[in-house]
Each structure stands twice: as C-alpha cells, then as structure tokens.
Design a protein around this motif. Structure first.
Motif: not given
Length: 92
Positions: A70-75
């Motif tokens: 699961r993506i837990v952070h995206r920038h």
C-alpha cells in the motif's frame, strides 16, 4: 533469487492502474515491509478546453500490510526545467 526491489516491482507495478503514465526510470528499493519508487509521470489535462501535458517527479513509499503493498506516502512536483502546463497556453 530476485533482489527485494525487483521482487517488489514485479508484484506492485502490474497492478497499478496509472502505470501506463508512470515511467519508473529513477530508482527503487525494498527492505522487509517497506519499499519506494522514484520516477516521472507524464500527464495530459485540459485547461480552459485546451490540452496541456506536463511531467511530475514522483516518489512513492509503500508498506506491506496484511500481505498487500500500500502507498503510505506520495510526493510529486514539477522538475525545475519543466514549464508549467498553463505556460503552453500563452503561446496559442
């Protein structure tokens, strides 16, 4: 045996619905239940009815939870040398 990053990418990338717009030509890594990807996304949007294409530099941080990544952070941000999408409209 594949390296952790290769195993992670082989599992996650085929299931991403936006993968056709993402170019992961940057970097990737994985260790245990954490992983990351760095790359570029090309997007086309409509601004005032005119198509505009832009590039984002993106970083995704993933965590494996209950066997699923699961993506837990995206920038994401525009590369310094990339013009803003609306700049292309001024030349029309």
């Amino acid at each position: 045996m594949p390296a952790p990053a290769e195993e992670f990418l082989a599992d996650v990338l085929p299931r991403q619905t936006a993968a056709e717009r993402a170019v992961h030509n940057g970097d990737a890594g994985a260790s245990g239940d954490l992983a990351y990807t760095v790359g570029f996304e090309q997007n086309t949007v409509s601004i005032n009815g005119w198509p505009a294409t832009y590039t984002l530099r993106v970083t995704h941080v993933y965590r494996r939870e209950d066997g699923e990544w699961r993506i837990v952070h995206r920038h994401g941000d525009r590369p310094p040398d990339e013009p803003a999408p609306e700049d292309s409209l001024h030349s029309r």
